[in-house]
Design an enzyme around this catalytic site. Structure first.
Site, PDB file in Angstrom:
ATOM      1  N   ILE A  10       0.760  -1.336   0.002  1.00 43.32           N
ATOM      2  CA  ILE A  10       0.324  -0.174   0.146  1.00 43.32           C
ATOM      3  C   ILE A  10       0.033   1.287   0.273  1.00 43.32           C
ATOM      4  N   GLY A  12       3.660   1.434  -1.383  1.00 45.02           N
ATOM      5  CA  GLY A  12       4.715   1.921  -3.076  1.00 45.02           C
ATOM      6  C   GLY A  12       3.810   3.068  -3.740  1.00 45.02           C
ATOM      7  N   LEU A  79       0.635  -6.073  -4.956  1.00 49.88           N
ATOM      8  CA  LEU A  79       1.545  -5.046  -5.316  1.00 49.88           C
ATOM      9  C   LEU A  79       3.021  -5.443  -4.987  1.00 49.88           C
ATOM     10  N   ALA A  81       6.101  -6.099  -3.561  1.00 49.90           N
ATOM     11  CA  ALA A  81       7.501  -7.109  -4.414  1.00 49.90           C
ATOM     12  C   ALA A  81       8.739  -6.320  -3.765  1.00 49.90           C
ATOM     13  N   GLN A  82      10.018  -6.606  -3.659  1.00 47.30           N
ATOM     14  CA  GLN A  82      11.855  -6.538  -3.729  1.00 47.30           C
ATOM     15  C   GLN A  82      11.272  -6.144  -5.480  1.00 47.30           C
ATOM     16  N   SER A 124       5.055  -8.095 -14.752  1.00 46.08           N
ATOM     17  CA  SER A 124       6.179  -7.025 -15.189  1.00 46.08           C
ATOM     18  C   SER A 124       6.525  -7.307 -16.236  1.00 46.08           C
ATOM     19  N   GLU A 126       8.839  -6.535 -17.183  1.00 47.16           N
ATOM     20  CA  GLU A 126      11.170  -7.276 -16.993  1.00 47.16           C
ATOM     21  C   GLU A 126      10.357  -8.797 -17.201  1.00 47.16           C
ATOM     22  N   TYR A 148      15.138 -10.449 -10.446  1.00 43.52           N
ATOM     23  CA  TYR A 148      13.732 -10.138 -10.432  1.00 43.52           C
ATOM     24  C   TYR A 148      13.005 -10.561 -11.296  1.00 43.52           C
ATOM     25  N   LYS A 152       8.994 -12.224 -10.639  1.00 48.63           N
ATOM     26  CA  LYS A 152       8.239 -12.511 -11.425  1.00 48.63           C
ATOM     27  C   LYS A 152       7.663 -13.330 -12.154  1.00 48.63           C
ATOM     28  N   HIS A 178       6.138   2.649 -15.656  1.00 49.10           N
ATOM     29  CA  HIS A 178       5.016   3.755 -15.199  1.00 49.10           C
ATOM     30  C   HIS A 178       5.957   4.370 -13.607  1.00 49.10           C
ATOM     31  N   ARG A 183       7.721   8.012  -6.740  1.00 46.48           N
ATOM     32  CA  ARG A 183       8.112   7.020  -7.329  1.00 46.48           C
ATOM     33  C   ARG A 183       9.854   6.629  -6.716  1.00 46.48           C
TER      34      ARG A 183
HETATM   35  P1  NAP Z   1       7.524   0.002  -4.927  1.00 42.99           P
HETATM   36  O1  NAP Z   1       6.994   0.868  -4.534  1.00 42.99           O
HETATM   37  O2  NAP Z   1       8.154  -0.300  -4.818  1.00 42.99           O
HETATM   38  O3  NAP Z   1       6.328  -1.098  -3.899  1.00 42.99           O
HETATM   39  C1  NAP Z   1       6.141  -2.049  -3.354  1.00 42.99           C
HETATM   40  C2  NAP Z   1       6.053  -2.055  -2.161  1.00 42.99           C
HETATM   41  O4  NAP Z   1       5.959  -3.709  -1.872  1.00 42.99           O
HETATM   42  C3  NAP Z   1       6.903  -1.405  -1.022  1.00 42.99           C
HETATM   43  O5  NAP Z   1       5.422  -0.716  -0.243  1.00 42.99           O
HETATM   44  C4  NAP Z   1       6.902  -1.781  -0.022  1.00 42.99           C
HETATM   45  O6  NAP Z   1       7.194  -1.854   0.813  1.00 42.99           O
HETATM   46  C5  NAP Z   1       6.513  -3.339  -0.059  1.00 42.99           C
HETATM   47  N1  NAP Z   1       7.337  -4.397   0.513  1.00 42.99           N
HETATM   48  C6  NAP Z   1       8.172  -5.069   0.088  1.00 42.99           C
HETATM   49  N2  NAP Z   1       8.768  -5.945   0.738  1.00 42.99           N
HETATM   50  C7  NAP Z   1       7.536  -6.829   1.356  1.00 42.99           C
HETATM   51  C8  NAP Z   1       7.644  -8.098   2.081  1.00 42.99           C
HETATM   52  N3  NAP Z   1       8.568  -8.412   2.115  1.00 42.99           N
HETATM   53  N4  NAP Z   1       6.458  -7.614   2.841  1.00 42.99           N
HETATM   54  C9  NAP Z   1       5.931  -6.929   2.505  1.00 42.99           C
HETATM   55  N5  NAP Z   1       5.753  -5.868   1.387  1.00 42.99           N
HETATM   56  C10 NAP Z   1       6.148  -5.634   1.290  1.00 42.99           C
HETATM   57  O7  NAP Z   1       6.655  -0.585  -6.214  1.00 42.99           O
HETATM   58  P2  NAP Z   1       5.394   0.140  -7.642  1.00 42.99           P
HETATM   59  O8  NAP Z   1       6.532   0.931  -8.398  1.00 42.99           O
HETATM   60  O9  NAP Z   1       4.338   0.741  -6.428  1.00 42.99           O
HETATM   61  O10 NAP Z   1       5.082  -1.338  -7.743  1.00 42.99           O
HETATM   62  C11 NAP Z   1       4.495  -2.171  -7.357  1.00 42.99           C
HETATM   63  C12 NAP Z   1       3.615  -3.213  -7.912  1.00 42.99           C
HETATM   64  O11 NAP Z   1       4.398  -3.642  -9.281  1.00 42.99           O
HETATM   65  C13 NAP Z   1       5.462  -3.883  -7.624  1.00 42.99           C
HETATM   66  O12 NAP Z   1       5.216  -5.968  -7.334  1.00 42.99           O
HETATM   67  C14 NAP Z   1       6.444  -4.136  -9.415  1.00 42.99           C
HETATM   68  O13 NAP Z   1       7.413  -5.467  -9.196  1.00 42.99           O
HETATM   69  C15 NAP Z   1       5.327  -3.825 -10.003  1.00 42.99           C
HETATM   70  N6  NAP Z   1       5.151  -3.665 -11.399  1.00 42.99           N
HETATM   71  C16 NAP Z   1       5.556  -2.320 -11.039  1.00 42.99           C
HETATM   72  C17 NAP Z   1       6.453  -1.747 -12.469  1.00 42.99           C
HETATM   73  C18 NAP Z   1       6.330  -0.193 -12.445  1.00 42.99           C
HETATM   74  O14 NAP Z   1       6.753   0.760 -13.350  1.00 42.99           O
HETATM   75  N7  NAP Z   1       6.126   0.629 -11.660  1.00 42.99           N
HETATM   76  C19 NAP Z   1       6.147  -1.648 -13.643  1.00 42.99           C
HETATM   77  C20 NAP Z   1       5.572  -3.398 -13.749  1.00 42.99           C
HETATM   78  C21 NAP Z   1       5.488  -4.163 -12.284  1.00 42.99           C
HETATM   79  P3  NAP Z   1       8.497  -1.199   1.548  1.00 42.99           P
HETATM   80  O15 NAP Z   1       7.340   0.316   1.684  1.00 42.99           O
HETATM   81  O16 NAP Z   1       8.491  -1.878   3.134  1.00 42.99           O
HETATM   82  O17 NAP Z   1       9.670  -1.523   1.162  1.00 42.99           O
HETATM   83  O1  F7E Z   2      16.106   0.984 -14.611  1.00 40.12           O
HETATM   84  C1  F7E Z   2      18.940   2.468 -16.273  1.00 40.12           C
HETATM   85  C2  F7E Z   2      18.633   0.940 -15.808  1.00 40.12           C
HETATM   86  O2  F7E Z   2      15.836   1.214 -11.937  1.00 40.12           O
HETATM   87  C3  F7E Z   2      15.359   1.475 -16.343  1.00 40.12           C
HETATM   88  C4  F7E Z   2      10.554  -1.212 -12.116  1.00 40.12           C
HETATM   89  O3  F7E Z   2       9.363  -0.561 -11.383  1.00 40.12           O
HETATM   90  O4  F7E Z   2      10.190  -1.706 -14.493  1.00 40.12           O
HETATM   91  C5  F7E Z   2      11.623  -1.211 -13.224  1.00 40.12           C
HETATM   92  O5  F7E Z   2      12.696  -1.952 -13.794  1.00 40.12           O
HETATM   93  C6  F7E Z   2      16.967   1.485 -16.921  1.00 40.12           C
HETATM   94  C7  F7E Z   2      17.242   0.107 -17.003  1.00 40.12           C
HETATM   95  O6  F7E Z   2      14.137   0.627 -13.893  1.00 40.12           O
HETATM   96  C8  F7E Z   2      20.295   4.448 -13.591  1.00 40.12           C
HETATM   97  O7  F7E Z   2      19.630   0.370 -16.270  1.00 40.12           O
HETATM   98  C9  F7E Z   2      20.378   3.715 -16.167  1.00 40.12           C
HETATM   99  O8  F7E Z   2      17.962  -0.088 -17.862  1.00 40.12           O
HETATM  100  O9  F7E Z   2      14.301   2.893 -13.565  1.00 40.12           O
HETATM  101  P1  F7E Z   2      14.956   1.470 -13.281  1.00 40.12           P
HETATM  102  P2  F7E Z   2      13.349  -0.658 -14.190  1.00 40.12           P
HETATM  103  O10 F7E Z   2      14.763  -2.225 -13.891  1.00 40.12           O
HETATM  104  O11 F7E Z   2      13.144  -0.358 -15.969  1.00 40.12           O
HETATM  105  C10 F7E Z   2       9.973  -2.547 -14.517  1.00 40.12           C
HETATM  106  C11 F7E Z   2       9.118  -3.071 -15.306  1.00 40.12           C
HETATM  107  C12 F7E Z   2       9.569  -3.067 -13.448  1.00 40.12           C
HETATM  108  O12 F7E Z   2       8.694  -4.400 -12.604  1.00 40.12           O
HETATM  109  C13 F7E Z   2      10.370  -3.171 -12.054  1.00 40.12           C
HETATM  110  O13 F7E Z   2       9.992  -3.122 -10.517  1.00 40.12           O
HETATM  111  O14 F7E Z   2      17.424   2.603 -16.322  1.00 40.12           O
HETATM  112  N1  F7E Z   2      19.795   2.989 -15.440  1.00 40.12           N
HETATM  113  N2  F7E Z   2      21.458   4.890 -14.997  1.00 40.12           N
HETATM  114  C14 F7E Z   2      19.467   3.336 -14.250  1.00 40.12           C
HETATM  115  N3  F7E Z   2      18.587   2.889 -13.761  1.00 40.12           N
HETATM  116  C15 F7E Z   2      19.116   3.374 -12.022  1.00 40.12           C
HETATM  117  N4  F7E Z   2      17.910   2.715 -11.043  1.00 40.12           N
HETATM  118  N5  F7E Z   2      19.674   3.906 -11.704  1.00 40.12           N
HETATM  119  C16 F7E Z   2      20.533   4.732 -12.649  1.00 40.12           C
HETATM  120  O15 F7E Z   2      21.217   5.472 -12.103  1.00 40.12           O
END
Ligand code: NAP
Ligand code: F7E
Length: 323
Positions: A10, A12, A79, A81-82, A124, A126, A148, A152, A178, A183
């Site tokens: 919640i 996140g 939602l 996740a690590q 995801s 990913e 990761y 997933k 997204h 974020r």
């Molecule tokens: P986020 O901001 O990292 O939120 C993840 C949440 O999971 C945080 O509130 C975290 O709590 C909680 N969490 C982590 N480990 C936990 C555990 N062991 N038990 C209970 N809660 C735990 O991620 P988000 O960007 O909102 O994404 C939401 C979901 O969509 C995730 O599953 C992510 O992998 C997936 N996803 C995200 C994207 C994207 O682009 N954002 C795209 C595709 C899929 P803490 O605050 O305590 O760390």
């Molecule tokens: O990296 C490059 C990095 O960490 C995006 C998560 O929400 O979306 C997210 O995963 C790109 C990568 O997101 C830095 O190498 C360069 O190519 O913002 P990111 P991600 O890895 O795409 C997917 C869909 C999820 O499911 C995940 O939960 O950016 N990059 N320089 C960097 N990335 C980071 N973090 N930091 C840098 O300095």
């Protein structure tokens, strides 16, 4: 009749936007947070009088069952996740436990408590990793490139398996990247919007990044949580790709963000450090959301340029408060 939703993760980014959305639809919203020494409620502070927080952890089966008993939900959105891809190489076992097996635990809790609960799994892009088809759609074969992504993939398939084995209403949204003002700071978009705002305000003189060539299909999180909700309102459970259909490099993100604050020669403000490079990179991601558009009438509403500008504006405002 008032519906009840239970959201893991919640606090996140997505969890908080989804709670905002469900409250406007009249839901009673429960959210799960794990215990920590310091409150991590920056995204949900504004909701504290409107939602109920339950304590639990994705690695603790009984805590998940207890949460369901306490809130008796109609819908569960998983939602939690690590979620940081880079970190998943440092803690692959933990990532697998939380992001992969955690999904099984939630499904088992639902199966035991009330198999009629509708379930959303946060899959995801990913999972597509080294894309074998561009743009990727629901039928595109998976090729994850990180612990990761592999975790997933387990969550995705176990959700499908429980749907087919037990006739549960279990859906996966395969969401491409997204972002939003909420974020986490370690993700590249927020790192850039925060860095650009600091440079504009004279609080920093550079941003240190990794690979600038990677391309992502970036959408706006409030648009994407609508798709999560829509999936659970359909007649049958199914999986959907949620994306914009566009792809942009980190360089393009930097270009829009810096030009927005009046800097054209932004390369002067960027340093690169191998610490932010990944052992295996996902070079490009782009999704085909035709199925979501045709079957659920879902469309992304926010353009790439507007997303970048919203994030920079937000960081400027936040930082100005501290000056
Ligand atoms: P986020 O901001 O990292 O939120 C993840 C949440 O999971 C945080 O509130 C975290 O709590 C909680 N969490 C982590 N480990 C936990 C555990 N062991 N038990 C209970 N809660 C735990 O991620 P988000 O960007 O909102 O994404 C939401 C979901 O969509 C995730 O599953 C992510 O992998 C997936 N996803 C995200 C994207 C994207 O682009 N954002 C795209 C595709 C899929 P803490 O605050 O305590 O760390
Ligand atoms: O990296 C490059 C990095 O960490 C995006 C998560 O929400 O979306 C997210 O995963 C790109 C990568 O997101 C830095 O190498 C360069 O190519 O913002 P990111 P991600 O890895 O795409 C997917 C869909 C999820 O499911 C995940 O939960 O950016 N990059 N320089 C960097 N990335 C980071 N973090 N930091 C840098 O300095």
């Amino acid at each position: 009749m008032t519906k009840t939703a239970f959201i893991t993760g919640i606090n996140g980014m997505d969890g908080s936007h989804l709670a905002d959305l469900l409250l406007t639809k009249g839901y009673k919203v429960y959210g799960m947070e794990r215990r920590s020494s310091n409150a991590n409620d920056v995204n949900t502070k504004h909701l504290k009088d409107d939602i109920t927080i339950l304590n639990g952890d994705m690695t603790d089966q009984n805590s998940l069952l207890r949460c369901l008993k306490e809130c008796n939900p109609d819908e569960v959105y998983n939602l939690a996740a690590q979620s940081f891809v880079g970190e998943s190489w440092n803690t692959p076992e933990h990532t697998s436990e939380v992001t992969g097996i955690g999904v099984l635990r939630v499904l088992e809790a639902i199966r035991e408590f009330n198999p009629k609960i509708r379930f959303y799994q946060a899959s995801s892009s990913e999972m597509f990793g080294r894309m074998v088809e561009n743009p990727a759609k629901e039928t595109t074969p998976f090729y994850p490139r990180s612990p990761y992504g592999v975790a997933k993939l387990y969550g995705h398939w176990i959700t499908k398996n429980y749907r087919e084995s037990y006739n549960m209403f279990a859906c996966s949204g395969i969401l491409f990247n997204h972002e939003s003002e909420r974020r986490g700071i370690e993700f590249v978009t927020r790192k850039i919007s925060d860095g650009v705002a600091r440079i504009k305000l004279g609080l920093a003189d550079h941003i240190t990044l990794g690979n600038l060539e990677a391309k992502r299909d970036w959408g706006y999180a409030p648009d994407y949580v609508k798709a999560m909700w829509l999936m659970l309102q359909q007649d049958t459970a199914d999986d959907y790709v949620i994306a914009t259909g566009e792809t942009h490099s980190i360089r393009e993100f930097l270009d829009v963000a810096f030009k927005y604050i009046g800097i054209n020669n932004w390369a002067l403000y960027i340093k690169q450090d191998p610490r932010f490079m990944r052992p295996a990179e996902v070079d490009v991601l782009r999704g085909d959301y035709t199925k979501a558009k045709t079957q659920m009438e879902w469309n992304p509403d926010t353009s790439f340029e507007n997303l970048v500008k919203k994030m920079v504006d937000n960081d400027l405002e936040l930082l100005k408060k501290d000056i």
